[in-house]
Scaffold this motif. Structure first.
Motif, PDB file in Angstrom:
ATOM      1  N   THR A  16      -7.890  -9.371   9.405  1.00 30.49           N
ATOM      2  CA  THR A  16      -8.955 -10.038   8.650  1.00 30.49           C
ATOM      3  C   THR A  16      -9.950 -10.712   9.596  1.00 30.49           C
ATOM      4  N   ASP A  39      -7.413  -7.140  -0.107  1.00 31.90           N
ATOM      5  CA  ASP A  39      -6.116  -7.806   0.048  1.00 31.90           C
ATOM      6  C   ASP A  39      -6.007  -8.892  -1.029  1.00 31.90           C
ATOM      7  N   ASN A  43      -8.017 -13.554   1.955  1.00 29.12           N
ATOM      8  CA  ASN A  43      -8.361 -14.399   3.107  1.00 29.12           C
ATOM      9  C   ASN A  43      -9.785 -14.143   3.601  1.00 29.12           C
ATOM     10  N   ASP A 149     -10.969  -4.658   4.384  1.00 31.09           N
ATOM     11  CA  ASP A 149      -9.801  -5.423   4.812  1.00 31.09           C
ATOM     12  C   ASP A 149      -8.703  -5.213   3.776  1.00 31.09           C
TER      13      ASP A 149
HETATM   14 MG   LIG Z   1      -5.499 -10.237   6.465  1.00 34.58          MG
END
Ligand SMILES: [Mg+2]
Ligand SMILES: Nc1ncnc2c1ncn2[C@@H]1O[C@H](COP(=O)(O)OP(=O)(O)OP(=O)(O)O)[C@@H](O)[C@H]1O
Length: 172
Positions: A16, A39, A43, A149
């Motif tokens: 990330t 994700d 994050n 991501d």
């Molecule tokens: Mg991550």
């Protein structure tokens, strides 16, 4: 328009962070960049946006402004993907915000994967939803690069996310 997914099955290795810095770097080099947070931990979304914006995006009372809003008709079974929600980070950088709700959608993705083999159209719509949401956002932004991501696992979200860089008819 190139699409790059950052994956490692081991967690916490810097995926990330790398996506975040590359997104800024490419945009400052004059490239138009779309980043998508697939994700459920979200994050990347938390890195890009201040808390007040996060509250707005993940509001429990107002409409969702994350990727879940584009997936909503598919999840409710009322139709196909909706308009892709995108946050402008700078004049050459856009974010498709992630959502904890993606974890629930993962169950549905698991089921539809097998149904694609039966040639069921709704199953193809569900399985290809990430591809179509992200490509639409990239096209609208006239992006040079799309960065993805993803979480540290081999689950159904990632199985559906990897081929985002190629159209469904080439998945074989
Ligand atoms: Mg991550
Ligand atoms: N190059 C680096 N040097 C030192 N620390 C780093 C570096 N890159 C990332 N980190 C730190 O490592 C931790 C994990 O980073 P990050 O969240 O980017 O990993 P991740 O691979 O995306 O994790 P996950 O698999 O849970 O999604 C964070 O605290 C981050 O600040």
């Amino acid at each position: 328009m190139k699409t790059l997914a950052f994956f490692n099955n081991k967690g916490g290795v810097g995926k990330t962070t790398l996506v975040y810095h590359l997104a800024w770097m490419f945009s400052q080099m004059g490239k138009r960049v779309v980043v998508a947070d697939l994700d459920p931990q979200a994050n990347l979304t938390s890195m890009f946006l201040p808390e007040t914006k996060l509250e707005e995006i993940w509001s429990e009372t107002g409409p969702s402004l994350s990727i879940m809003s584009a997936l909503s008709p598919i999840i409710r079974g009322t139709g196909d993907i909706d308009v892709t929600p995108v946050q402008k980070i700078n004049p050459a950088l856009w974010l498709i915000p992630g959502d904890l709700g993606l974890a629930q959608f993962e169950g549905e993705l698991s089921e539809t994967w097998g149904k694609c083999l039966d040639g069921k159209e709704p199953a193809f719509r569900t399985t290809s939803s990430f591809y179509r949401i992200i490509q639409a956002a990239g096209k609208k932004a006239k992006a040079d690069i799309i960065l993805l991501d993803v979480g540290p696992n081999l689950g159904a979200i990632n199985r559906a996310a990897y081929p985002v860089s190629m159209p469904p008819w080439q998945w074989a």
